[in-house]
Scaffold this motif. Sequence first.
Motif, mmCIF file in Angstrom:
data_model
loop_
_atom_site.group_PDB
_atom_site.id
_atom_site.type_symbol
_atom_site.label_atom_id
_atom_site.label_comp_id
_atom_site.label_asym_id
_atom_site.label_seq_id
_atom_site.Cartn_x
_atom_site.Cartn_y
_atom_site.Cartn_z
ATOM 1 N N UNK A 79 43.413 39.019 -83.071
ATOM 2 C CA UNK A 79 44.909 38.612 -83.331
ATOM 3 C C UNK A 79 45.304 37.280 -83.604
ATOM 4 N N UNK A 80 45.962 36.885 -84.491
ATOM 5 C CA UNK A 80 46.424 35.611 -84.677
ATOM 6 C C UNK A 80 46.831 34.940 -83.278
ATOM 7 N N UNK A 81 46.417 33.712 -82.991
ATOM 8 C CA UNK A 81 46.372 33.244 -81.667
ATOM 9 C C UNK A 81 48.099 33.016 -81.292
ATOM 10 N N UNK A 82 48.944 32.551 -82.087
ATOM 11 C CA UNK A 82 50.258 32.407 -81.613
ATOM 12 C C UNK A 82 50.980 33.737 -81.347
ATOM 13 N N UNK A 83 50.448 34.775 -81.805
ATOM 14 C CA UNK A 83 51.127 36.078 -81.214
ATOM 15 C C UNK A 83 50.586 36.304 -79.626
ATOM 16 N N UNK A 84 49.431 36.118 -79.690
ATOM 17 C CA UNK A 84 48.928 36.607 -78.134
ATOM 18 C C UNK A 84 49.454 35.425 -77.066
ATOM 19 N N UNK A 85 49.356 34.083 -77.600
ATOM 20 C CA UNK A 85 49.780 33.060 -76.666
ATOM 21 C C UNK A 85 51.229 33.130 -76.341
ATOM 22 N N UNK A 86 52.045 33.569 -77.348
ATOM 23 C CA UNK A 86 53.464 33.670 -76.974
ATOM 24 C C UNK A 86 53.722 34.810 -75.963
ATOM 25 N N UNK A 87 52.924 35.988 -76.135
ATOM 26 C CA UNK A 87 52.959 36.992 -75.175
ATOM 27 C C UNK A 87 52.772 36.675 -73.779
ATOM 28 N N UNK A 88 51.588 35.853 -73.777
ATOM 29 C CA UNK A 88 51.047 35.164 -72.631
ATOM 30 C C UNK A 88 52.058 34.362 -71.847
ATOM 31 N N UNK A 89 52.424 33.631 -72.578
ATOM 32 C CA UNK A 89 53.289 32.298 -72.053
ATOM 33 C C UNK A 89 54.717 32.978 -71.534
ATOM 34 N N UNK A 90 55.347 33.958 -72.284
ATOM 35 C CA UNK A 90 56.353 34.691 -71.746
ATOM 36 C C UNK A 90 56.364 35.431 -70.613
ATOM 37 N N UNK A 91 55.060 36.169 -70.288
ATOM 38 C CA UNK A 91 54.865 36.790 -69.229
ATOM 39 C C UNK A 91 54.450 35.803 -67.988
ATOM 40 N N UNK A 92 54.003 34.713 -68.250
ATOM 41 C CA UNK A 92 53.751 33.719 -67.038
ATOM 42 C C UNK A 92 55.126 33.303 -66.732
ATOM 43 N N UNK A 93 55.969 33.187 -67.886
ATOM 44 C CA UNK A 93 57.265 32.404 -67.239
ATOM 45 C C UNK A 93 57.930 33.261 -66.376
ATOM 46 N N UNK A 94 57.981 34.619 -66.695
ATOM 47 C CA UNK A 94 58.597 35.711 -65.859
ATOM 48 C C UNK A 94 58.018 35.556 -64.319
ATOM 49 N N UNK A 95 56.706 35.512 -64.122
ATOM 50 C CA UNK A 95 56.113 35.405 -62.981
ATOM 51 C C UNK A 95 56.349 34.319 -62.201
ATOM 52 N N UNK A 96 56.378 33.124 -62.811
ATOM 53 C CA UNK A 96 56.584 31.785 -62.192
ATOM 54 C C UNK A 96 57.983 31.741 -61.718
ATOM 55 N N UNK A 97 59.125 32.508 -62.430
ATOM 56 C CA UNK A 97 60.490 32.512 -61.987
ATOM 57 C C UNK A 97 60.554 33.312 -60.768
ATOM 58 N N UNK A 98 59.515 34.258 -60.589
ATOM 59 C CA UNK A 98 59.559 35.044 -59.209
ATOM 60 C C UNK A 98 58.454 34.510 -58.246
#
Length: 212
Positions: A79-98
């Motif tokens: 899958x084009x990298x921007x899609x996958x990296x966007x999803x990973x970045x969001x998921x990381x942000x949620x975890x870091x916030x916790x």
Amino acid sequence: MVQQTKSKYKKAAFGPNEVSVIFVLGGPGAGKGTQCEKLVNEYGFVHLSAGDLLREEQSRPNSQYGKLIADCIKAGDIVPQEVTIGLLKNAMKESVAKGKTRFLIDGFPRKMDQALKFEEDVAVSKFTLFFECPEEVMLKRLLKRGETSGRTDDNIESIRKRFVTFIETSMPVVDYFETQDRVVVVDCKQDPDVVYDNVKDALHARGIHLKQ
Ligand code: C5P
Ligand code: MG
């Protein structure tokens, strides 16, 4: 030289003191997900599977990427990298916030552009855990999983394509990290518990220990 490195990574979303990232790579069916689950229980990592995040996005109602992701997955394409990296970045942000900052990023990066862009924009990985497994063992595991997984790509035709993509597109990423001495190889052909002992030995050798 130092200056150059600094400027190259200065726009990363998370610095090395904020998060710790280990990539987990290996062919389809090498057992990445199984081993990551074990590591989560004992080591307190956050497990982010790029494939799982893509499947989740694919089934999210009104996702603009749903069809693109579905087509790529079935064809065994990346899958084009921007899609996958966007999803990973969001998921990381949620975890870091916790307050959860130790990540196992499973099935990523599968292509050179993903590797370069992630380390530039999101975070630099500590190293890559590479699960080495003969193709016939992976094939057997995937066909077995296909009996119950419901995945559109656990069939012989898609599996063959995924093997080709792995060799042609994903192995260059492992080779690239290898040139930087950032790969830890784990033999994965045995049963999950035996493999897990190998994984733990590999982590300890790199200074990664049980839950903080
Ligand atoms: O890792 P997993 O086997 O769940 O990945 C399933 C599919 O998701 C891959 O074959 C590929 O089509 C897509 N994928 C991707 N980029 C990644 C991980 C998965 O395009 N980094
Ligand atoms: Mg998986």
